[in-house]
Design a protein around this motif. Structure first.
Motif, PDB file in Angstrom:
ATOM      1  N   LYS A 243      11.188  -3.599  -3.695  1.00 27.85           N
ATOM      2  CA  LYS A 243      11.681  -2.941  -4.850  1.00 27.85           C
ATOM      3  C   LYS A 243      11.162  -1.953  -5.888  1.00 27.85           C
ATOM      4  N   HIS A 244       9.937  -2.110  -5.745  1.00 32.89           N
ATOM      5  CA  HIS A 244       8.915  -0.875  -6.214  1.00 32.89           C
ATOM      6  C   HIS A 244       9.211  -0.006  -5.217  1.00 32.89           C
ATOM      7  N   PHE A 245       8.907   0.041  -3.872  1.00 30.56           N
ATOM      8  CA  PHE A 245       8.705   0.805  -2.888  1.00 30.56           C
ATOM      9  C   PHE A 245       9.600   1.875  -2.927  1.00 30.56           C
ATOM     10  N   ILE A 246      11.372   1.411  -3.282  1.00 38.49           N
ATOM     11  CA  ILE A 246      12.375   1.599  -2.983  1.00 38.49           C
ATOM     12  C   ILE A 246      12.747   2.404  -4.301  1.00 38.49           C
TER      13      ILE A 246
ATOM     14  N   THR B  91      10.642   4.118  -5.783  1.00 37.90           N
ATOM     15  CA  THR B  91       9.950   5.558  -5.805  1.00 37.90           C
ATOM     16  C   THR B  91       9.746   6.410  -4.868  1.00 37.90           C
ATOM     17  N   GLN B  92      10.866   5.703  -3.697  1.00 38.12           N
ATOM     18  CA  GLN B  92      11.549   6.415  -3.142  1.00 38.12           C
ATOM     19  C   GLN B  92      12.190   6.980  -3.358  1.00 38.12           C
ATOM     20  N   ALA B  93      13.344   7.159  -4.328  1.00 37.94           N
ATOM     21  CA  ALA B  93      14.575   7.993  -4.990  1.00 37.94           C
ATOM     22  C   ALA B  93      14.204   8.647  -5.927  1.00 37.94           C
ATOM     23  N   MET B  94      12.747   8.107  -6.057  1.00 41.90           N
ATOM     24  CA  MET B  94      12.030   9.448  -7.111  1.00 41.90           C
ATOM     25  C   MET B  94      11.783  10.751  -6.242  1.00 41.90           C
ATOM     26  N   ASP B  95      11.149  10.353  -5.137  1.00 42.13           N
ATOM     27  CA  ASP B  95      10.616  10.894  -4.500  1.00 42.13           C
ATOM     28  C   ASP B  95      11.763  11.887  -3.619  1.00 42.13           C
ATOM     29  N   GLU B  96      12.970  11.077  -3.639  1.00 41.73           N
ATOM     30  CA  GLU B  96      13.942  12.448  -3.016  1.00 41.73           C
ATOM     31  C   GLU B  96      14.822  12.973  -3.983  1.00 41.73           C
ATOM     32  N   ALA B  97      14.722  12.469  -4.593  1.00 39.40           N
ATOM     33  CA  ALA B  97      15.476  13.362  -6.499  1.00 39.40           C
ATOM     34  C   ALA B  97      14.590  14.600  -6.041  1.00 39.40           C
ATOM     35  N   ARG B  98      13.112  14.048  -6.264  1.00 34.50           N
ATOM     36  CA  ARG B  98      12.591  15.206  -6.178  1.00 34.50           C
ATOM     37  C   ARG B  98      12.621  16.481  -4.789  1.00 34.50           C
ATOM     38  N   HIS B  99      13.065  15.788  -3.927  1.00 31.63           N
ATOM     39  CA  HIS B  99      13.191  17.009  -3.187  1.00 31.63           C
ATOM     40  C   HIS B  99      14.287  17.232  -3.359  1.00 31.63           C
ATOM     41  N   ALA B 100      15.234  17.068  -3.726  1.00 31.09           N
ATOM     42  CA  ALA B 100      16.187  17.640  -3.638  1.00 31.09           C
ATOM     43  C   ALA B 100      16.529  18.798  -3.791  1.00 31.09           C
ATOM     44  N   GLU B 101      15.949  18.098  -5.698  1.00 34.76           N
ATOM     45  CA  GLU B 101      15.882  19.131  -6.581  1.00 34.76           C
ATOM     46  C   GLU B 101      14.560  20.079  -6.152  1.00 34.76           C
ATOM     47  N   VAL B 102      13.636  20.412  -5.340  1.00 37.84           N
ATOM     48  CA  VAL B 102      12.826  21.316  -4.855  1.00 37.84           C
ATOM     49  C   VAL B 102      13.355  22.396  -4.064  1.00 37.84           C
ATOM     50  N   PHE B 103      14.191  21.578  -3.120  1.00 39.65           N
ATOM     51  CA  PHE B 103      15.188  22.204  -2.349  1.00 39.65           C
ATOM     52  C   PHE B 103      16.273  23.646  -3.384  1.00 39.65           C
ATOM     53  N   ARG B 104      16.602  23.424  -4.069  1.00 40.19           N
ATOM     54  CA  ARG B 104      17.609  22.994  -4.910  1.00 40.19           C
ATOM     55  C   ARG B 104      17.337  24.856  -5.302  1.00 40.19           C
ATOM     56  N   LYS B 105      16.439  24.265  -5.698  1.00 42.62           N
ATOM     57  CA  LYS B 105      14.943  25.291  -7.125  1.00 42.62           C
ATOM     58  C   LYS B 105      15.020  26.507  -5.424  1.00 42.62           C
TER      59      LYS B 105
ATOM     60  N   SER C 108       0.671  -0.996  -0.264  1.00 41.64           N
ATOM     61  CA  SER C 108       0.043  -0.171   0.113  1.00 41.64           C
ATOM     62  C   SER C 108       0.988   1.309  -0.072  1.00 41.64           C
ATOM     63  N   PHE C 109       2.339   1.217   0.666  1.00 37.00           N
ATOM     64  CA  PHE C 109       2.949   2.689  -0.063  1.00 37.00           C
ATOM     65  C   PHE C 109       3.324   2.490  -1.022  1.00 37.00           C
ATOM     66  N   THR C 110       3.247   1.297  -1.734  1.00 36.27           N
ATOM     67  CA  THR C 110       3.594   1.189  -2.875  1.00 36.27           C
ATOM     68  C   THR C 110       3.258   2.264  -3.791  1.00 36.27           C
ATOM     69  N   GLU C 111       1.555   2.025  -3.381  1.00 32.08           N
ATOM     70  CA  GLU C 111      -0.034   1.841  -4.660  1.00 32.08           C
ATOM     71  C   GLU C 111       0.522   4.001  -4.040  1.00 32.08           C
ATOM     72  N   GLU C 112       0.561   3.712  -3.065  1.00 32.14           N
ATOM     73  CA  GLU C 112       0.445   5.925  -2.343  1.00 32.14           C
ATOM     74  C   GLU C 112       1.502   6.353  -3.295  1.00 32.14           C
ATOM     75  N   ALA C 113       2.852   6.020  -3.445  1.00 34.54           N
ATOM     76  CA  ALA C 113       3.701   6.505  -3.960  1.00 34.54           C
ATOM     77  C   ALA C 113       3.560   6.927  -5.348  1.00 34.54           C
ATOM     78  N   VAL C 114       2.525   5.674  -5.967  1.00 31.21           N
ATOM     79  CA  VAL C 114       3.419   5.712  -7.119  1.00 31.21           C
ATOM     80  C   VAL C 114       1.663   6.822  -7.705  1.00 31.21           C
ATOM     81  N   SER C 115       0.947   6.683  -6.907  1.00 32.75           N
ATOM     82  CA  SER C 115      -0.462   8.310  -6.703  1.00 32.75           C
ATOM     83  C   SER C 115      -0.275   8.809  -6.619  1.00 32.75           C
TER      84      SER C 115
END
Lengths: 378, 363
Positions: free
Chosen positions: A174-177, A179-193, A107-114
């Motif tokens: 593996k899918h959850f992980i 999604t986490q990598a993508m989430d965190e890349a986006r976090h680094a991106e938003v704070f850099r911006k 369910s964490f994975t589904e939430e992350a994708v959505s």
């Protein structure tokens, strides 16, 4: 090239004969006799759509997956037909369910994708100019954003470091992980911006923080690294996100923290549920996790002594005048006590309450005479 | 725990004293003077939002990066001030031309903006009742089984390199995270496709496993990128288009279209990356070419495997459409290799004699 396949197809009579047969319409169709299980799958909740939880049945499901899925070591999906001696072995290193699994991971994975969002469009960057910000607050906020840009990518590198070592039978994890990598890349991106949109730019990196990141990345096992990163470090960051939303200089910044918080809470929950899974299924790992957290907490303590703390004090007090500093100290002190209290609560919920009296935070907070909340938690 | 901190901070009176000074209001605030290059970037086009290209200016831009990174092995963001005492985090990929592609920041932006969720966005009910015969459905499920495997290993390949890359290349690291996400979603979407309704998975394919393993175990990142992004995903992109073109229902049309769209990002990065790599280091063309010789050999195994070609024959309505599909796909692939600077690979490639086998009549 480390791997050469089993056949040279330039000189392969079997292939030539097969192609000739197929051209004539003589299909082998052996794959039609897969012998795999046929089941009825449907979306239980039409609004939620077809989820991993809906597919959790029989040989395709994860509940019935044994602790040691013996046999599959290649790219075959769980439930597919395969011949163990005939698979291309990808040599996975993490082959025990306990090594990676967490309650609720599907369910964490589904939430992350959505709940994906986009730092480019979903933050009203153009609105920053509508709000007046003093230079000293903007400098403090730039330091905070530099810190977040710095730390968020650990949560892409650490999951990436372990993901490819996991057996493909654990595909929901593996899918959850991923999604986490993508989430965190986006976090680094938003704070850099944010740092590069605010007028100040990036500030100084923090050596104390970097030592903590190195300790996370160098965990001996995935579970050690997860306990340190998901539970302790990301738990701390989650508390900081909540605090940062509260002290944000503009509504644009509040929006950023609202979005990153929802992702971070998911990552912390995974860490807690993975730890709980270990406590329930492999309690013999407790001492190893204690030792990892002993050192994790040690490097975390060093971070309380950093420019970061002062930047948060300036932001919380809304300036650098003595009375503002005093206000800021109270607010940040509460936040730091809350970081530890919440960490202890997560340990309790994961079934690892015995960690609390052993925690390196406990005597330090007593020495400092702060953190009534911590005492209450004890 | 492999890394042990240089001090026992919890027992260090200096640390406690420093924190007590802060708590008592004695702030140093010297960090406020250590500011870097001022920046107040805004979206160049309001409708598009604030993109990575918008903030890649001045000292923050990647075009200032040297070919070999010697100054930063920590997680300090590019453009931040680097104080003494930053540790090395052990990055192994530190050459710009080993990872860089100018198109990468835009592909990352695209990956975020074109998000979709298989659970909700695929009109699953269009598959009930089955819009085609049972054998056609089993053929699609067999192809879906292969796509799940491709998604799983593509996630692994991106992950296995991302964490080794220097943080100065953060746009590439972001893109690899997006690739992990996209590849895992391919796996998810086609698992759901195979199982929805009265579904089942097909069989594992040894040749596909061998192809994926040859990509997964590439010795260098440029080799892995060429093999996965350029070779493998050229075929995946074509398969997505073919899936959509032969679809008998909206669910399959959607799945095929999304697969092709996501795969196109892998291909675009692969072409631009290999091109940048060879422009900076032309002597690497031979090494990459040798690697692709082996990967293309493994690809022949996949394209000719009964688990691949026979389901394609069933869903395409015969052998001739599949031969045409293979010929078009591989022609496009060879053109991309040439555009990336790998020259004309047709003569050297094991794919060429395979294509010849498909031509002509059965006699």
């Amino acid at each position: 090239m480390s791997y050469y396949g089993s056949a040279d197809y330039r000189y392969n009579d079997d292939l030539a004969l097969r192609m000739r047969d197929i051209k004539k319409g003589n299909l082998d169709l052996g794959w039609l006799k897969a012998g795999t299980e046929a089941r009825k799958f449907a979306a239980e909740n039409a609004k939620r759509g077809l989820t991993y939880m809906d597919l959790n049945q029989g040989s395709y499901g994860y509940d019935d997956m044994p602790e040691l899925p013996r046999g599959p070591r290649g790219a075959q999906p769980r439930g597919a037909g395969f011949v163990a001696e005939d698979q291309a072995d990808l040599e996975p290193e993490l082959n025990r369910k306990t090594d990676v699994w967490a309650y609720k991971v599907a369910s964490f994975t589904e939430e992350a994708v959505s709940r994906q969002w986009d730092a480019t469009h979903d933050i009203p960057w153009g609105d920053l100019d509508k709000y007046e910000r003093s230079e000293e607050l903007e400098i403090a906020f730039a330091q905070l954003c530099t810190f977040f840009t710095e730390v968020e990518l650990i949560a892409t590198d650490l999951p990436a470091k372990w993901l490819w070592r996991m057996n493909n039978q654990f595909s929901e994890v593996k899918h959850f992980i991923a999604t986490q990598a993508m989430d965190e890349a986006r976090h680094a991106e938003v704070f850099r911006k944010r740092a590069l949109a605010g007028g100040i730019g990036l500030m100084e990196a923090l050596p104390q923080t970097e030592h903590a990141l190195k300790a996370i990345l160098d965990g001996d096992t995935y579970s050690e690294a997860s306990a340190f990163m998901h539970l302790l470090a990301e738990g701390n960051v989650l508390t900081m996100f909540r605090f940062s939303e509260f002290i944000s200089p503009t509504p644009v910044d509040k929006r950023i923290f609202q979005l990153v918080m929802q992702d971070e809470a998911r990552h912390v929950s995974y860490g807690m549920q993975h730890l709980k899974w270990i406590m329930d299924h492999a309690p013999e790992q407790k001492e190893q996790l204690h030792r990892a957290l002993d050192e994790g907490e040690n490097v975390t303590i060093n971070q309380f002594d950093a420019a970061l703390t002062e930047a948060m004090i300036v932001l919380a007090g809304k300036g650098t005048r003595p009375e503002q500093i005093q206000d800021g100290i109270k607010i940040v002190g509460n936040m730091q006590a809350r970081q530890i209290t919440e960490y202890f609560h997560r340990l309790e919920r994961a079934g690892f309450a015995e960690r609390i009296p052993r925690s390196r935070f406990t005597p330090m907070m007593a020495d400092l005479g702060i953190g009534q909340g911590v005492k209450a938690a004890l | 725990m492999a890394y042990i901190a240089p001090k026992d901070y919890a027992a260090d009176p200096e640390v406690v004293a420093k924190i007590l000074r802060t708590v008592s209001g004695q702030l140093e605030l010297d960090w406020m003077k250590r500011v870097g290059e001022p920046a107040a970037y805004r979206p160049s086009q309001a409708a598009r939002g604030l993109t990575l290209d918008d903030i890649n200016q001045g000292g923050y831009a990647p075009d200032k990066l040297p070919e070999v990174i010697r100054h930063n092995f920590s997680m300090a963001p590019r453009g931040a001030l680097l104080p003494p005492g930053l540790p090395s985090l052990g990055y192994r990929v530190n050459r710009k031309s080993d990872v860089w592609a100018d198109v990468a920041p835009r592909l990352f932006e695209e990956a975020k903006s074109r998000r979709w969720a298989p659970a909700r966005d695929v009109p699953w009910n269009a598959l009930v009742p089955l819009p085609h015969d049972e054998r056609h459905e089993l053929a699609l499920r067999q192809l879906a089984t292969g796509l799940i495997s491709i998604g799983l290993v593509a996630t692994d390949v991106a992950a296995s390199w991302e964490w080794r890359m220097n943080q100065e290349f953060h746009e590439i690291k972001y893109l690899l995270c997006a690739q992990m996400f996209d590849a895992a979603r391919i796996s998810e979407a086609f698992r759901k496709r195979a199982l929805f309704g009265g579904g089942s998975l097909g069989v594992d394919s040894r040749p596909l496993g061998e192809l994926l393993k040859s990509i997964f175990l590439s010795d260098t990142y440029p080799e892995a990128s060429a093999a996965m992004n350029l070779t493998l995903f050229s075929v995946v992109q074509a398969l997505g288009r073919h899936w959509a073109a032969t679809a008998s229902n909206p669910a399959d049309t959607y799945l095929g279209t999304q697969l092709a769209q996501d795969a196109t990002r892998f291909v675009s990065y692969g072409v631009d990356h290999v091109r940048s790599h060879l422009r900076a280091r032309p002597q690497q063309a031979e090494t990459l070419g040798e690697h692709l010789d082996l990967v293309e050999n493994a690809l022949v195994g996949v394209l000719g495997a009964p688990e691949t070609i026979e389901p394609l024959v069933l869903v395409s309505g015969g052998f001739a459409p599949v031969a045409g599909f293979y010929a078009r796909t591989l022609d496009q692939y060879f053109r991309r290799c040439a555009a990336a600077g790998l020259g004309d690979r047709r003569d050297a490639s094991a794919l060429t004699p395979f294509l010849r086998m498909l031509e002509g009549d059965a006699s």
